[in-house]
Design a protein around this motif. Structure first.
Motif, mmCIF file in Angstrom:
data_model
loop_
_atom_site.group_PDB
_atom_site.id
_atom_site.type_symbol
_atom_site.label_atom_id
_atom_site.label_comp_id
_atom_site.label_asym_id
_atom_site.label_seq_id
_atom_site.Cartn_x
_atom_site.Cartn_y
_atom_site.Cartn_z
ATOM 1 N N LEU A 168 0.738 -1.077 0.005
ATOM 2 C CA LEU A 168 -0.454 0.100 0.143
ATOM 3 C C LEU A 168 0.619 1.428 -0.327
ATOM 4 C CD1 LEU A 168 -3.009 -0.696 2.515
ATOM 5 C CD2 LEU A 168 -2.513 -0.581 -0.129
ATOM 6 N N GLY A 169 2.240 1.205 0.757
ATOM 7 C CA GLY A 169 2.975 2.322 0.486
ATOM 8 C C GLY A 169 3.790 2.495 -0.291
ATOM 9 N N LEU A 170 3.887 1.355 -1.354
ATOM 10 C CA LEU A 170 4.233 1.477 -3.112
ATOM 11 C C LEU A 170 3.093 2.626 -3.873
ATOM 12 C CD1 LEU A 170 6.028 -1.840 -3.155
ATOM 13 C CD2 LEU A 170 7.016 0.177 -3.598
ATOM 14 N N LEU A 171 2.112 2.094 -4.045
ATOM 15 C CA LEU A 171 0.795 2.148 -4.372
ATOM 16 C C LEU A 171 1.044 3.900 -4.085
ATOM 17 C CD1 LEU A 171 -1.767 -0.762 -4.857
ATOM 18 C CD2 LEU A 171 -0.600 0.525 -7.119
ATOM 19 N N ALA A 172 0.144 4.155 -2.390
ATOM 20 C CA ALA A 172 0.816 5.894 -1.967
ATOM 21 C C ALA A 172 1.572 5.933 -2.678
ATOM 22 C CB ALA A 172 0.196 5.378 -1.195
ATOM 23 N N GLY A 173 2.771 5.880 -2.691
ATOM 24 C CA GLY A 173 3.934 6.628 -3.406
ATOM 25 C C GLY A 173 3.978 7.041 -4.745
ATOM 26 N N CYS A 174 3.712 6.273 -5.598
ATOM 27 C CA CYS A 174 3.104 6.483 -7.113
ATOM 28 C C CYS A 174 1.935 7.152 -6.986
ATOM 29 C CB CYS A 174 2.510 4.884 -7.576
ATOM 30 S SG CYS A 174 4.200 3.875 -7.762
ATOM 31 N N LEU A 175 1.044 6.942 -6.270
ATOM 32 C CA LEU A 175 -0.349 8.100 -6.274
ATOM 33 C C LEU A 175 0.466 9.326 -6.492
ATOM 34 C CD1 LEU A 175 -2.993 6.218 -4.856
ATOM 35 C CD2 LEU A 175 -2.654 6.724 -7.445
ATOM 36 N N ILE A 176 1.337 10.068 -5.427
ATOM 37 C CA ILE A 176 1.913 11.345 -5.390
ATOM 38 C C ILE A 176 2.362 11.549 -5.951
ATOM 39 C CG2 ILE A 176 3.259 12.178 -3.328
ATOM 40 C CD1 ILE A 176 1.729 10.579 -1.413
ATOM 41 N N GLY A 177 3.545 10.483 -6.245
ATOM 42 C CA GLY A 177 4.267 10.546 -7.521
ATOM 43 C C GLY A 177 3.805 11.371 -8.882
ATOM 44 N N LEU A 178 2.174 10.805 -8.764
ATOM 45 C CA LEU A 178 1.707 11.010 -10.147
ATOM 46 C C LEU A 178 0.926 12.526 -9.939
ATOM 47 C CD1 LEU A 178 -0.134 7.838 -11.527
ATOM 48 C CD2 LEU A 178 1.171 9.268 -12.559
ATOM 49 N N VAL A 179 0.155 13.212 -8.741
ATOM 50 C CA VAL A 179 -0.051 14.938 -8.347
ATOM 51 C C VAL A 179 0.805 15.135 -8.260
ATOM 52 C CG1 VAL A 179 -0.807 15.246 -6.549
ATOM 53 C CG2 VAL A 179 -2.075 12.751 -6.733
ATOM 54 N N PHE A 180 2.106 15.296 -7.553
ATOM 55 C CA PHE A 180 3.500 16.059 -8.025
ATOM 56 C C PHE A 180 3.729 16.620 -9.544
ATOM 57 C CE2 PHE A 180 6.696 17.876 -5.486
ATOM 58 C CZ PHE A 180 7.732 17.751 -6.518
ATOM 59 N N ASN A 181 3.413 15.512 -10.105
ATOM 60 C CA ASN A 181 4.095 15.696 -11.385
ATOM 61 C C ASN A 181 3.146 16.475 -12.599
ATOM 62 O OD1 ASN A 181 5.906 15.106 -13.968
ATOM 63 N ND2 ASN A 181 4.283 13.609 -15.054
ATOM 64 N N LEU A 182 1.999 16.503 -11.615
ATOM 65 C CA LEU A 182 0.548 17.534 -12.705
ATOM 66 C C LEU A 182 1.560 18.922 -11.878
ATOM 67 C CD1 LEU A 182 -2.483 16.077 -11.908
ATOM 68 C CD2 LEU A 182 -0.988 16.091 -13.688
ATOM 69 N N PHE A 183 2.106 19.176 -10.998
ATOM 70 C CA PHE A 183 2.388 20.532 -10.914
ATOM 71 C C PHE A 183 3.951 20.545 -10.742
ATOM 72 C CE2 PHE A 183 -0.590 18.938 -8.263
ATOM 73 C CZ PHE A 183 -1.913 20.290 -7.971
ATOM 74 N N PHE A 184 4.163 19.710 -10.859
ATOM 75 C CA PHE A 184 5.902 20.070 -11.335
ATOM 76 C C PHE A 184 6.543 19.793 -12.616
ATOM 77 C CE2 PHE A 184 4.771 20.607 -6.661
ATOM 78 C CZ PHE A 184 5.479 21.863 -6.499
ATOM 79 N N PRO A 185 7.444 20.140 -13.530
ATOM 80 C CA PRO A 185 8.148 19.534 -14.757
ATOM 81 C C PRO A 185 9.027 18.484 -14.226
ATOM 82 C CG PRO A 185 8.464 21.349 -14.158
ATOM 83 C CD PRO A 185 8.346 21.711 -13.055
ATOM 84 N N PHE A 186 8.319 18.159 -13.774
ATOM 85 C CA PHE A 186 9.631 16.752 -13.645
ATOM 86 C C PHE A 186 9.288 15.550 -14.510
ATOM 87 C CE2 PHE A 186 10.278 18.102 -9.511
ATOM 88 C CZ PHE A 186 12.169 18.212 -9.223
ATOM 89 N N GLN A 187 10.108 14.718 -14.805
ATOM 90 C CA GLN A 187 9.713 13.294 -15.914
ATOM 91 C C GLN A 187 8.873 11.995 -15.306
ATOM 92 O OE1 GLN A 187 13.514 12.084 -17.499
ATOM 93 N NE2 GLN A 187 13.942 13.453 -18.825
ATOM 94 N N LEU A 188 8.251 12.031 -16.074
ATOM 95 C CA LEU A 188 7.547 10.663 -15.403
ATOM 96 C C LEU A 188 7.720 10.106 -14.466
ATOM 97 C CD1 LEU A 188 4.120 10.356 -14.284
ATOM 98 C CD2 LEU A 188 4.164 9.238 -16.402
ATOM 99 N N SER A 189 8.835 9.130 -15.809
ATOM 100 C CA SER A 189 9.249 7.943 -14.972
ATOM 101 C C SER A 189 10.957 8.185 -13.134
ATOM 102 C CB SER A 189 10.559 7.510 -15.644
ATOM 103 O OG SER A 189 11.583 8.530 -16.704
#
Length: 101
Positions: free
Chosen positions: A55-76
């Motif tokens: 669940l921590g892995l999934l939550a981290g991926c979701l937070i990364g996706l949301v973070f990617n919406l606001f900051f210009p980093f590569q998705l990978s």
């Protein structure tokens, strides 16, 4: 000089994420050898305990996706770091919840 910076930009995330994964895996391996893995009395509590790291892995991926919406980093890049820090957070949640009665 640019090629050195490009190599660092590629290798540094691998080292950081690999270090986090190695830390979690070796800690769980040592706990397994010592027989001190978390045990809960009820079946539902044990299922929750065993599910905290994924669940921590999934939550981290979701937070990364949301973070990617606001900051210009590569998705990978963001997904990799999000999953790694989610793994670490899931491990610490596992440690906390397994000690709690």
């Amino acid at each position: 000089m640019e090629s050195i910076m490009e190599i660092i930009r590629i290798v540094l995330p691998l080292i950081i994420v690999g270090g986090i994964a190695l830390f979690v895996v070796t800690r769980l391996k040592n706990k397994s050898k010592q027989g001190t893995l978390g045990k809960k009395k009820t079946k539902n509590a044990q299922i929750l305990l065993d599910s905290l790291i994924p669940l921590g892995l999934l939550a981290g991926c979701l937070i990364g996706l949301v973070f990617n919406l606001f900051f210009p980093f590569q998705l990978s890049f963001i997904l990799t770091f999000g999953a790694a820090f989610g793994l670490l957070a899931g491990y610490f949640a596992y440690e906390y919840y397994s000690d709690k009665e």
